[in-house]
Design an enzyme around this catalytic site. Structure first.
Site, PDB file in Angstrom:
ATOM      1  N   HIS A 148      30.663  61.268 -40.758  1.00  0.00           N
ATOM      2  CA  HIS A 148      31.571  60.184 -41.140  1.00  0.00           C
ATOM      3  C   HIS A 148      31.081  58.818 -40.685  1.00  0.00           C
ATOM      4  O   HIS A 148      31.591  57.798 -41.154  1.00  0.00           O
ATOM      5  CB  HIS A 148      32.965  60.462 -40.549  1.00  0.00           C
ATOM      6  CG  HIS A 148      34.007  59.483 -40.972  1.00  0.00           C
ATOM      7  ND1 HIS A 148      34.341  59.278 -42.293  1.00  0.00           N
ATOM      8  CD2 HIS A 148      34.801  58.627 -40.256  1.00  0.00           C
ATOM      9  CE1 HIS A 148      35.280  58.355 -42.378  1.00  0.00           C
ATOM     10  NE2 HIS A 148      35.577  57.938 -41.171  1.00  0.00           N
ATOM     11  N   ASP A 167      30.877  64.837 -44.070  1.00  0.00           N
ATOM     12  CA  ASP A 167      32.018  64.134 -43.486  1.00  0.00           C
ATOM     13  C   ASP A 167      33.165  65.113 -43.207  1.00  0.00           C
ATOM     14  O   ASP A 167      33.597  65.852 -44.095  1.00  0.00           O
ATOM     15  CB  ASP A 167      32.486  63.044 -44.456  1.00  0.00           C
ATOM     16  CG  ASP A 167      33.292  61.956 -43.787  1.00  0.00           C
ATOM     17  OD1 ASP A 167      34.153  62.280 -42.948  1.00  0.00           O
ATOM     18  OD2 ASP A 167      33.065  60.775 -44.104  1.00  0.00           O
ATOM     19  N   SER A 186      35.558  53.769 -43.833  1.00  0.00           N
ATOM     20  CA  SER A 186      36.759  54.564 -43.619  1.00  0.00           C
ATOM     21  C   SER A 186      38.007  53.772 -44.044  1.00  0.00           C
ATOM     22  O   SER A 186      38.077  53.290 -45.181  1.00  0.00           O
ATOM     23  CB  SER A 186      36.815  55.013 -42.149  1.00  0.00           C
ATOM     24  OG  SER A 186      37.711  56.080 -41.976  1.00  0.00           O
TER      25      SER A 186
END
Length: 272
Positions: A247, A220, A89
């Protein structure tokens, strides 16, 4: 094609795992166990205000300050050691900065559902396209902190507990999303959105010396598949893979993620 640095000592693979906003080294507990059991060396970094770091996110106002734990770690590595950086991320920003500064110490950079921008948020369009995830379809999801005052932009953000499983961990075991709800902390929003990286002036600079791999996450809801594809198209990595995950593949598909990380490292060995 990036090449291995002369004089680097051959040793067991050393993976350095970097979390995203609000997370910590705890995110990687499954991956760390799998890697160590397979004989790899693993280091998990807590960035400033994350994990067991005691800093307050509302007091971390620059990206350099936030990312200092990783940069210090890289600086302290012996000159003849190379690591495999893995960023999840917003951790993609962290490993990109490391690639700019410590290219000769990095064998491979792996972006897992991660922000992959060569120069960080250099333009307003970068922020619009790849900045704070637009989760407005779910309602008022963020708890915001205003360390500089309520008349100034927010300095920290955290997805509210009631939305975390639905948005961040929908395909992950309930035990893991429960653990995350206990450990997630506000992330230094202002610091992250100010991340910018500059070249030193000689061609493509250090960052292009590092081989990159992107691991896409098909389901995601945070860094959406179309955003991931746009980053890959804009700054193409050597290879990209896809996981049938949310995610957080370190929770939802840990064995598959582990396998892809080893596969990426092995593929690099084969061409060097």
């Amino acid at each position: 094609m990036p090449k291995r640095v002369e004089g680097v000592v051959a040793m067991k693979q050393h993976f350095v795992l970097v979390h995203g906003i609000g997370g910590g080294s705890w995110c990687w507990y499954k991956i760390r166990c799998l890697m160590e059991n397979s004989g790899c060396k693993v280091s998990c970094i807590d960035l400033k205000s994350a994990g067991i770091d005691q800093s307050d996110a509302d007091s971390v106002l620059s990206f350099d300050d936030y990312n200092k734990p990783l940069m210090d770690f890289m600086s302290d590595l012996p000159e003849n050691e190379q690591v495999i950086l893995v960023g999840h991320s917003a951790g993609g920003l962290s490993i990109t900065q490391a690639c700019h500064k410590f290219a000769n110490k990095i064998r491979l950079a792996v972006y897992v559902a991660a922000t992959m921008l060569k120069f960080g948020f250099l333009t307003d369009q970068d922020l619009k396209d790849q900045g704070v995830p637009d989760l407005s379809e779910y309602g008022d999801v963020y708890e915001l902190g205003f360390g500089l005052g309520h008349d100034k932009p927010p300095t920290s953000a955290l997805v509210k507990k009631e939305f975390q499983h639905k948005i961040i961990y929908p395909l992950s075991p309930h035990e893991d999303s429960t653990l995350a709800a206990m450990l997630l902390r506000p992330g230094p929003l202002l610091a992250l959105t100010s991340a910018q990286f500059r070249e030193d002036g000689d061609g493509d600079g250090e960052v292009e010396k590092v081989c990159r791999v992107y691991i896409r996450t098909r389901h995601d809801k945070v860094v959406k598949p179309e955003q991931q594809e746009a980053m890959i198209k804009r700054w193409p990595p050597s290879t990209s893979y896809e996981l049938d995950s949310d995610h957080s593949p370190f929770f939802s598909t840990p064995f598959l993620l582990f396998g892809l990380l080893l596969k990426a490292a092995a593929a690099l060995d084969a061409i060097n």
